[in-house]
Design a protein around this motif. Structure first.
Motif: not given
Ligand code: SF4
Length: 367
Positions: A132-153
């Motif tokens: 399946s093709k999955i999209v994550f709609f990523a919303i939020g301020f500086e509290t939410t974005s680090p988790m996405v950043a760390i998983e990308l890195l």
């Protein structure tokens, strides 16, 4: 610990202190702005406005990530959910109205929309459903974005998972508020959660540039009352600096690991804020090296057209702290918690939703 931060005797003492600080300070109204939905929750839930002298106004700025997410991004996600993607996002986001309905209504029309509690749930879903093709709609301020950043890195993003980034940054919104031509602010209560990541030092240039006191405060009633005391004390001494009163969790430098991850995984862009327009350097897009995970680089999503804010809704003014929700003609009439017309009536951090639940400014009795 929370009990002592809710102690009525301490709150009463702070109320007296605020009254004494205000006396003789100015004949003008003192306007203090916070930029966090959780602060609005604390203030409304505990009825703190009713404890303040009449010439102190505490207004809510753009502190709700769901409310400021632009119509365009929601419409893009609706399109994706109906065109072969499983759209994952947080629960509040599925109820926010757009020109094409909400993600919930898209689901009722056959779109595939799933609620997740964190980005990690979207990763799990993608790993479980490799076809399946999955999209994550990523919303939020500086509290939410680090988790996405760390998983990308950490290269932990499955190839069938992509991201639509609607991340926003708080300090640019504070700059925008200070530049509003039609109203002025005397102080900011800076957001506690965001500050755990950014650190309190990030607000120092704002204090200096606009000569405005800023206090980082926690979320208990005593925290907020102390924040107001600190702003008034600065006004009384005719100084304007950033003060960190939330030292139980916030440092001046912030979370260095999270900050480094964010600066490596994202690039800062000028971004749309719903009802406000384009704000310089206020959003995160995935960095070039991660464009394989960026849905906007993978898929041709039709451009959305139409208004950013539903007709008759005054969210733009509510988000900028220019009016209270009670001043919108639709508040609790056509626009209710069950049938929200605008984004501010959705979600736990929306100013209109909080005022609808707990009452607000205009429910206060005249002294
Ligand atoms: Fe918009 Fe509803 Fe708030 Fe009015 S009450 S500003 S329509 S969300």
């Amino acid at each position: 610990m929370s009990q002592s931060f809710q102690d009525p005797i301490v709150i009463k003492k702070l109320q007296i202190k605020i009254k004494s600080l205000v006396s003789g300070l100015t004949d003008e109204k003192i306007k203090i702005c916070h930029v966090c939905g959780t602060h609005e929750y604390t203030i409304s839930h505990w009825g703190l406005r009713s404890l303040l002298p009449k010439n102190i106004e505490v207004i809510a700025g753009p502190g709700c990530p769901v409310c400021v997410c632009p119509n365009k991004d929601i419409e893009e996600c609706i399109w994706l959910s109906k065109n072969g993607y499983i759209l994952t996002t947080f629960g509040d986001m599925t109820r926010v109205p757009s020109n094409s309905g909400s993600l919930n209504s898209a689901k009722a029309e056959g779109g595939d929309v799933r609620i997740v509690y964190s980005f990690l749930d979207a990763i799990k879903l993608a790993k479980k459903n490799p076809k399946s093709k999955i999209v994550f709609f990523a919303i939020g301020f500086e509290t939410t974005s680090p988790m996405v950043a760390i998983e990308l890195l950490n290269q932990n993003i499955p190839s069938n998972l992509s991201i639509l980034s609607s991340f926003r940054l708080v300090p640019p919104a504070m700059h925008l508020l200070m530049k509003q031509p039609d109203f002025s602010l005397d102080g900011f209560i800076a957001p506690g959660h965001v500050s755990t990541i950014t650190g309190s030092g990030i607000y120092e240039p704002i204090s200096t540039k606009y000569n405005v006191p800023i206090v980082v405060a926690g979320f208990e009633p005593v925290d907020v009352m102390l924040g107001i005391v600190s702003i008034l004390e600065q006004m009384k001494k005719n100084i304007a600096k950033t003060e960190n009163l939330y030292t139980r969790v916030v440092t001046r430098e912030g979370n260095k690991i999270a900050l480094k991850a964010m600066s490596n995984a994202f690039e800062t862009i000028d971004a749309q804020w719903r009802g406000i327009g384009l704000v310089a350097d206020s959003g995160y897009e995935l960095a070039e090296q991660f464009k394989g995970s960026n849905i906007r680089c993978i898929e041709e999503i039709p451009e959305s057209i139409g208004d950013d804010i539903p007709k008759g809704c005054r969210c733009a003014d509510v988000i900028l702290g220019k009016i209270y929700p009670e001043e919108c003609p639709l508040f609790k009439r056509k626009c209710t918690l069950e049938t929200p017309v605008g984004p501010c009536m959705v979600g736990t951090e929306g100013t209109c939703a909080i005022h609808a639940k707990f009452g607000g400014y205009f429910d206060l009795e005249e002294e």
